[in-house]
Design a protein around this motif. Structure first.
Motif, PDB file in Angstrom:
ATOM      1  N   SER A  71       0.843  -1.201   0.000  1.00 54.47           N
ATOM      2  CA  SER A  71       0.000   0.000   0.000  1.00 54.47           C
ATOM      3  C   SER A  71       0.875   1.247   0.000  1.00 54.47           C
ATOM      4  CB  SER A  71      -0.916   0.006   1.227  1.00 54.47           C
ATOM      5  OG  SER A  71      -0.172   0.296   2.407  1.00 54.47           O
ATOM      6  N   ALA A  72       0.246   2.369  -0.325  1.00 52.61           N
ATOM      7  CA  ALA A  72       0.983   3.631  -0.338  1.00 52.61           C
ATOM      8  C   ALA A  72       1.544   3.957   1.038  1.00 52.61           C
ATOM      9  CB  ALA A  72       0.081   4.760  -0.827  1.00 52.61           C
ATOM     10  N   ASP A  73       0.768   3.716   2.092  1.00 55.39           N
ATOM     11  CA  ASP A  73       1.234   4.001   3.448  1.00 55.39           C
ATOM     12  C   ASP A  73       2.384   3.087   3.844  1.00 55.39           C
ATOM     13  OD1 ASP A  73      -0.575   6.045   3.767  1.00 55.39           O
ATOM     14  OD2 ASP A  73      -2.022   4.859   4.911  1.00 55.39           O
ATOM     15  N   GLU A  74       2.303   1.826   3.444  1.00 55.24           N
ATOM     16  CA  GLU A  74       3.378   0.886   3.775  1.00 55.24           C
ATOM     17  C   GLU A  74       4.676   1.276   3.072  1.00 55.24           C
ATOM     18  OE1 GLU A  74       0.263  -2.842   4.337  1.00 55.24           O
ATOM     19  OE2 GLU A  74       1.585  -2.773   2.586  1.00 55.24           O
ATOM     20  N   LEU A  75       4.583   1.604   1.795  1.00 56.92           N
ATOM     21  CA  LEU A  75       5.785   1.982   1.062  1.00 56.92           C
ATOM     22  C   LEU A  75       6.368   3.280   1.595  1.00 56.92           C
ATOM     23  CD1 LEU A  75       7.816   1.494  -1.120  1.00 56.92           C
ATOM     24  CD2 LEU A  75       6.271   2.619  -2.748  1.00 56.92           C
ATOM     25  N   LYS A  76       5.501   4.223   1.923  1.00 59.01           N
ATOM     26  CA  LYS A  76       5.982   5.486   2.496  1.00 59.01           C
ATOM     27  C   LYS A  76       6.727   5.211   3.803  1.00 59.01           C
ATOM     28  CE  LYS A  76       4.360   9.981   4.180  1.00 59.01           C
ATOM     29  NZ  LYS A  76       3.157  10.835   4.416  1.00 59.01           N
ATOM     30  N   GLY A  77       6.205   4.295   4.610  1.00 64.34           N
ATOM     31  CA  GLY A  77       6.857   3.968   5.870  1.00 64.34           C
ATOM     32  C   GLY A  77       8.195   3.295   5.670  1.00 64.34           C
ATOM     33  N   LEU A  78       8.266   2.361   4.713  1.00 60.98           N
ATOM     34  CA  LEU A  78       9.530   1.675   4.444  1.00 60.98           C
ATOM     35  C   LEU A  78      10.567   2.640   3.887  1.00 60.98           C
ATOM     36  CD1 LEU A  78      11.299  -0.848   4.123  1.00 60.98           C
ATOM     37  CD2 LEU A  78      10.203  -1.222   1.892  1.00 60.98           C
ATOM     38  N   ALA A  79      10.190   3.384   2.857  1.00 56.17           N
ATOM     39  CA  ALA A  79      11.149   4.298   2.233  1.00 56.17           C
ATOM     40  C   ALA A  79      11.602   5.377   3.207  1.00 56.17           C
ATOM     41  CB  ALA A  79      10.528   4.932   0.985  1.00 56.17           C
ATOM     42  N   GLY A  80      10.682   5.865   4.025  1.00 60.28           N
ATOM     43  CA  GLY A  80      11.052   6.878   5.003  1.00 60.28           C
ATOM     44  C   GLY A  80      12.004   6.350   6.050  1.00 60.28           C
ATOM     45  N   ALA A  81      11.776   5.105   6.473  1.00 57.46           N
ATOM     46  CA  ALA A  81      12.664   4.498   7.468  1.00 57.46           C
ATOM     47  C   ALA A  81      14.068   4.313   6.897  1.00 57.46           C
ATOM     48  CB  ALA A  81      12.094   3.158   7.935  1.00 57.46           C
ATOM     49  N   VAL A  82      14.151   3.843   5.645  1.00 54.42           N
ATOM     50  CA  VAL A  82      15.472   3.663   5.033  1.00 54.42           C
ATOM     51  C   VAL A  82      16.181   5.009   4.903  1.00 54.42           C
ATOM     52  CG1 VAL A  82      16.713   2.908   2.969  1.00 54.42           C
ATOM     53  CG2 VAL A  82      14.798   1.550   3.839  1.00 54.42           C
ATOM     54  N   ALA A  83      15.471   6.019   4.444  1.00 51.06           N
ATOM     55  CA  ALA A  83      16.092   7.341   4.303  1.00 51.06           C
ATOM     56  C   ALA A  83      16.583   7.886   5.638  1.00 51.06           C
ATOM     57  CB  ALA A  83      15.104   8.317   3.668  1.00 51.06           C
ATOM     58  N   ALA A  84      15.930   7.465   6.718  1.00 53.66           N
ATOM     59  CA  ALA A  84      16.313   7.921   8.055  1.00 53.66           C
ATOM     60  C   ALA A  84      17.399   7.053   8.692  1.00 53.66           C
ATOM     61  CB  ALA A  84      15.087   7.961   8.966  1.00 53.66           C
ATOM     62  N   GLY A  85      17.799   5.962   8.012  1.00 51.47           N
ATOM     63  CA  GLY A  85      18.910   5.176   8.532  1.00 51.47           C
ATOM     64  C   GLY A  85      18.680   3.698   8.691  1.00 51.47           C
ATOM     65  N   THR A  86      17.450   3.220   8.558  1.00 55.99           N
ATOM     66  CA  THR A  86      17.184   1.788   8.670  1.00 55.99           C
ATOM     67  C   THR A  86      17.768   1.066   7.469  1.00 55.99           C
ATOM     68  OG1 THR A  86      15.129   2.169   9.878  1.00 55.99           O
ATOM     69  CG2 THR A  86      15.380   0.025   8.828  1.00 55.99           C
ATOM     70  N   GLY A  87      18.491  -0.029   7.700  1.00 60.58           N
ATOM     71  CA  GLY A  87      19.031  -0.810   6.603  1.00 60.58           C
ATOM     72  C   GLY A  87      17.962  -1.692   5.978  1.00 60.58           C
ATOM     73  N   LEU A  88      18.121  -2.006   4.705  1.00 64.51           N
ATOM     74  CA  LEU A  88      17.201  -2.886   3.987  1.00 64.51           C
ATOM     75  C   LEU A  88      18.014  -3.879   3.179  1.00 64.51           C
ATOM     76  CD1 LEU A  88      14.385  -3.723   2.863  1.00 64.51           C
ATOM     77  CD2 LEU A  88      14.690  -1.943   1.111  1.00 64.51           C
ATOM     78  N   THR A  89      17.699  -5.166   3.334  1.00 58.00           N
ATOM     79  CA  THR A  89      18.400  -6.184   2.560  1.00 58.00           C
ATOM     80  C   THR A  89      17.471  -7.352   2.285  1.00 58.00           C
ATOM     81  OG1 THR A  89      20.480  -7.436   2.408  1.00 58.00           O
ATOM     82  CG2 THR A  89      19.336  -7.479   4.530  1.00 58.00           C
ATOM     83  N   GLY A  90      17.902  -8.194   1.366  1.00 60.10           N
ATOM     84  CA  GLY A  90      17.136  -9.382   1.005  1.00 60.10           C
ATOM     85  C   GLY A  90      17.803 -10.065  -0.167  1.00 60.10           C
ATOM     86  N   TRP A  91      17.170 -11.116  -0.638  1.00 61.23           N
ATOM     87  CA  TRP A  91      17.760 -11.905  -1.713  1.00 61.23           C
ATOM     88  C   TRP A  91      16.699 -12.277  -2.742  1.00 61.23           C
ATOM     89  CZ3 TRP A  91      17.531 -13.257   3.423  1.00 61.23           C
ATOM     90  CH2 TRP A  91      16.549 -14.195   3.765  1.00 61.23           C
ATOM     91  N   HIS A  92      17.162 -12.456  -3.955  1.00 54.96           N
ATOM     92  CA  HIS A  92      16.369 -13.019  -5.041  1.00 54.96           C
ATOM     93  C   HIS A  92      15.034 -12.277  -5.191  1.00 54.96           C
ATOM     94  CE1 HIS A  92      16.267 -16.198  -8.001  1.00 54.96           C
ATOM     95  NE2 HIS A  92      15.083 -16.647  -7.591  1.00 54.96           N
ATOM     96  N   GLY A  93      13.956 -13.005  -5.450  1.00 54.45           N
ATOM     97  CA  GLY A  93      12.674 -12.363  -5.670  1.00 54.45           C
ATOM     98  C   GLY A  93      12.097 -11.687  -4.456  1.00 54.45           C
TER      99      GLY A  93
END
Length: 240
Positions: A71-93
């Motif tokens: 959702s738009a709210d979920e993506l806004k929360g994820l992107a905002g957290a990363v921009a503020a310093g939260t790391g994001l990682t994963g693999w493959h699909g």
């Protein structure tokens, strides 16, 4: 007030297409996170991304959600957290083929699965193995110096080989080359990023494209890259 950076918090978000075994694959890495001093929270959907309190207290997101929707709210929360310093990682699909309908998610991670070329049509039997090809993960010059891939040599796999669409803001640590084959429409070899990082605001993103199944993730080279990527992506003291 600064947070105590010794109290690392990891958020494992899993779901989407079951063919990538989101539960089984993430369970491989939770013990590593716990041994490395992380307090690990597991969520079976992306709803947590819209929880501002939870995301602001998260140092690392490990995402394994293939396809699906956000959702738009979920993506806004994820992107905002990363921009503020939260790391994001994963693999493959679970990170490179997530949320296909969201261009803003693609902008965040910097690369997106396009295809995985298959075997000669006469060799296909209708299973996932039709898309397993022997190929090499080639460490770049940058990758030979980067903490995620330093001291690793090029390595061979026989699994899905991702063809990725990407932009120039990613730092490519490893590539893989799709050769020309008589049954394919392209006329020259295509080099695709296989492992990359991305700085996004105060946050760090690490994408590892190998990881179709548990056995691939248990490959010592793949596992090393993913585990190092988790540590490197984690929020740094300067971002706290």
């Amino acid at each position: 007030m600064r947070r105590d950076v010794s109290e690392k918090k990891a958020l494992v978000v899993r779901g989407g297409w079951e063919g990538h075994q989101p539960v089984e694959t993430t369970e491989l890495f939770i013990p590593f996170l716990e041994r490395s001093g992380y307090d690990v929270r597991v969520e079976e959907s992306t709803h947590v991304y819209a929880d501002a309190t939870a995301m602001s207290g998260t140092d690392l997101v490990v995402q394994c959600v293939t396809m699906s929707e956000i959702s738009a709210d979920e993506l806004k929360g994820l992107a905002g957290a990363v921009a503020a310093g939260t790391g994001l990682t994963g693999w493959h699909g679970g990170i490179a083929d997530s949320f296909r309908a969201s261009s803003d998610y693609l902008h965040l991670v910097g690369g997106q699965f396009a295809t995985h070329p298959g075997k000669d049509p006469c060799e296909r039997r209708g299973g996932q193995e039709d898309n397993y090809l022997p190929h090499t993960i080639d460490i770049t010059d940058l990758g030979r110096e980067h903490p995620v891939t330093a001291d690793l040599g090029d390595f061979a796999l026989d699994t899905e080989q991702y063809w990725v669409l990407h932009d120039d803001l990613i730092d490519v640590l490893a590539t893989t080359t799709h050769p020309t084959r008589p049954w394919q429409p392209w006329q020259r070899p295509v080099v695709s990023p296989a492992i990359w990082t991305r700085n996004w605001g105060a946050g760090r993103v690490v994408v590892t494209t190998p990881g179709h199944s548990v056995d691939v993730l248990e490959n010592p080279n793949v596992r090393t890259v993913i585990e190092r990527g988790m540590l490197w992506a984690t929020r740094t003291a300067s971002a706290s």
